[in-house]
Design a protein around this motif. Structure first.
Motif, mmCIF file in Angstrom:
data_model
loop_
_atom_site.group_PDB
_atom_site.id
_atom_site.type_symbol
_atom_site.label_atom_id
_atom_site.label_comp_id
_atom_site.label_asym_id
_atom_site.label_seq_id
_atom_site.Cartn_x
_atom_site.Cartn_y
_atom_site.Cartn_z
ATOM 1 N N TRP A 161 -16.517 -40.262 -7.488
ATOM 2 C CA TRP A 161 -17.544 -39.224 -7.585
ATOM 3 C C TRP A 161 -17.265 -38.059 -6.666
ATOM 4 C CZ3 TRP A 161 -20.714 -39.250 -11.499
ATOM 5 C CH2 TRP A 161 -20.972 -40.454 -12.143
ATOM 6 N N GLY A 162 -16.458 -38.261 -5.658
ATOM 7 C CA GLY A 162 -16.153 -37.193 -4.718
ATOM 8 C C GLY A 162 -14.870 -37.509 -3.977
ATOM 9 N N GLN A 163 -14.416 -36.554 -3.220
ATOM 10 C CA GLN A 163 -13.202 -36.747 -2.446
ATOM 11 C C GLN A 163 -13.469 -37.671 -1.261
ATOM 12 O OE1 GLN A 163 -12.261 -32.632 -1.581
ATOM 13 N NE2 GLN A 163 -10.463 -32.817 -2.887
ATOM 14 N N ALA A 164 -12.432 -38.406 -0.904
ATOM 15 C CA ALA A 164 -12.526 -39.273 0.267
ATOM 16 C C ALA A 164 -12.570 -38.412 1.527
ATOM 17 C CB ALA A 164 -11.327 -40.207 0.318
ATOM 18 N N LEU A 165 -13.318 -38.867 2.502
ATOM 19 C CA LEU A 165 -13.387 -38.188 3.786
ATOM 20 C C LEU A 165 -12.346 -38.832 4.699
ATOM 21 C CD1 LEU A 165 -17.256 -37.949 4.119
ATOM 22 C CD2 LEU A 165 -15.670 -36.154 3.417
ATOM 23 N N VAL A 166 -11.223 -38.171 4.834
ATOM 24 C CA VAL A 166 -10.067 -38.724 5.529
ATOM 25 C C VAL A 166 -10.391 -39.116 6.967
ATOM 26 C CG1 VAL A 166 -7.684 -38.269 6.229
ATOM 27 C CG2 VAL A 166 -8.516 -37.423 4.033
ATOM 28 N N SER A 167 -11.207 -38.346 7.642
ATOM 29 C CA SER A 167 -11.524 -38.661 9.033
ATOM 30 C C SER A 167 -12.220 -40.023 9.154
ATOM 31 C CB SER A 167 -12.381 -37.567 9.669
ATOM 32 O OG SER A 167 -13.621 -37.472 9.011
ATOM 33 N N PHE A 168 -13.054 -40.377 8.161
ATOM 34 C CA PHE A 168 -13.734 -41.665 8.195
ATOM 35 C C PHE A 168 -12.824 -42.805 7.746
ATOM 36 C CE2 PHE A 168 -17.580 -38.889 7.776
ATOM 37 C CZ PHE A 168 -18.024 -39.112 9.061
ATOM 38 N N LYS A 169 -11.802 -42.475 6.973
ATOM 39 C CA LYS A 169 -10.809 -43.487 6.632
ATOM 40 C C LYS A 169 -10.004 -43.870 7.872
ATOM 41 C CE LYS A 169 -9.603 -43.263 1.802
ATOM 42 N NZ LYS A 169 -8.538 -42.992 0.851
ATOM 43 N N LEU B 122 -18.237 -50.667 2.527
ATOM 44 C CA LEU B 122 -17.481 -51.734 3.182
ATOM 45 C C LEU B 122 -16.199 -52.051 2.419
ATOM 46 C CD1 LEU B 122 -20.181 -54.342 4.279
ATOM 47 C CD2 LEU B 122 -18.925 -52.725 5.710
ATOM 48 N N ASN B 123 -16.296 -52.105 1.101
ATOM 49 C CA ASN B 123 -15.101 -52.390 0.312
ATOM 50 C C ASN B 123 -14.043 -51.308 0.501
ATOM 51 O OD1 ASN B 123 -13.739 -54.096 -1.718
ATOM 52 N ND2 ASN B 123 -13.861 -52.227 -2.937
ATOM 53 N N ASP B 124 -14.457 -50.057 0.498
ATOM 54 C CA ASP B 124 -13.505 -48.960 0.734
ATOM 55 C C ASP B 124 -12.891 -49.079 2.125
ATOM 56 O OD1 ASP B 124 -14.086 -47.939 -1.767
ATOM 57 O OD2 ASP B 124 -15.407 -46.358 -1.024
ATOM 58 N N THR B 125 -13.705 -49.379 3.111
ATOM 59 C CA THR B 125 -13.234 -49.512 4.484
ATOM 60 C C THR B 125 -12.280 -50.693 4.624
ATOM 61 O OG1 THR B 125 -15.270 -48.517 5.314
ATOM 62 C CG2 THR B 125 -13.966 -49.780 6.892
ATOM 63 N N SER B 126 -12.503 -51.739 3.858
ATOM 64 C CA SER B 126 -11.666 -52.939 3.952
ATOM 65 C C SER B 126 -10.216 -52.662 3.571
ATOM 66 C CB SER B 126 -12.220 -54.057 3.069
ATOM 67 O OG SER B 126 -11.948 -53.839 1.706
ATOM 68 N N LYS B 127 -9.984 -51.611 2.828
ATOM 69 C CA LYS B 127 -8.623 -51.291 2.396
ATOM 70 C C LYS B 127 -7.775 -50.720 3.531
ATOM 71 C CE LYS B 127 -10.406 -50.616 -2.217
ATOM 72 N NZ LYS B 127 -10.814 -49.660 -3.237
ATOM 73 N N GLY C 118 -18.972 -56.343 -0.780
ATOM 74 C CA GLY C 118 -18.163 -55.487 0.089
ATOM 75 C C GLY C 118 -16.808 -56.068 0.429
ATOM 76 N N CYS C 119 -16.662 -57.367 0.296
ATOM 77 C CA CYS C 119 -15.384 -58.027 0.603
ATOM 78 C C CYS C 119 -14.578 -58.353 -0.648
ATOM 79 C CB CYS C 119 -15.637 -59.301 1.403
ATOM 80 S SG CYS C 119 -16.191 -59.008 3.078
ATOM 81 N N ARG C 120 -14.956 -57.811 -1.781
ATOM 82 C CA ARG C 120 -14.310 -58.208 -3.029
ATOM 83 C C ARG C 120 -12.805 -57.955 -3.039
ATOM 84 N NH1 ARG C 120 -17.420 -53.748 -3.967
ATOM 85 N NH2 ARG C 120 -16.503 -51.994 -5.115
ATOM 86 N N THR C 121 -12.345 -56.856 -2.447
ATOM 87 C CA THR C 121 -10.906 -56.595 -2.396
ATOM 88 C C THR C 121 -10.212 -57.600 -1.488
ATOM 89 O OG1 THR C 121 -11.182 -54.250 -2.889
ATOM 90 C CG2 THR C 121 -9.153 -54.884 -1.774
ATOM 91 N N LEU C 122 -10.809 -57.893 -0.349
ATOM 92 C CA LEU C 122 -10.227 -58.880 0.562
ATOM 93 C C LEU C 122 -10.205 -60.264 -0.080
ATOM 94 C CD1 LEU C 122 -11.861 -57.751 3.927
ATOM 95 C CD2 LEU C 122 -9.504 -57.348 3.163
#
Length: 90
Positions: free
Chosen positions: A3-11, A40-45, A72-76
């Motif tokens: 839906w929007g661009q990732a915020l690189v600083s928060f990655k 959480l799922n995005d952060t887990s990556k 939130g842990c689905r990728t992990l």
């Protein structure tokens, strides 16, 4: 489709977002809780250890946080992360 661009600083450093997630994790709105889980799922990556620690802290504390942790842990979980798998085998 995102839906929007990732915020690189928060990655790079998700710590500024954590107090917000902490406040929203038991929100009565399923929409808000799903957003927390997706964050959480995005952060887990990029920070799997951080999300694993949060999952260990949050799981079993509230019915809403249990769902958030699972979603939130689905990728992990798909990657077979043993620490995350252990949370659900207790």
């Amino acid at each position: 489709m995102p839906w929007g661009q990732a915020l690189v600083s928060f990655k790079k450093d998700p710590s500024p977002v954590l107090p917000i997630l902490e406040q929203l994790k038991t929100d009565p709105s399923p929409y808000v809780r799903k957003s927390v889980a997706n964050n959480l799922n995005d952060t887990s990556k990029t920070h799997p250890d951080l999300v694993t620690k949060l999952a260990q802290d949050w799981y079993g504390r509230h019915e809403h946080t249990d769902w958030i942790v699972k979603h939130g842990c689905r990728t992990l979980l798909k990657k077979g992360n043993r620490d995350v798998l252990a949370i659900f085998v207790r």
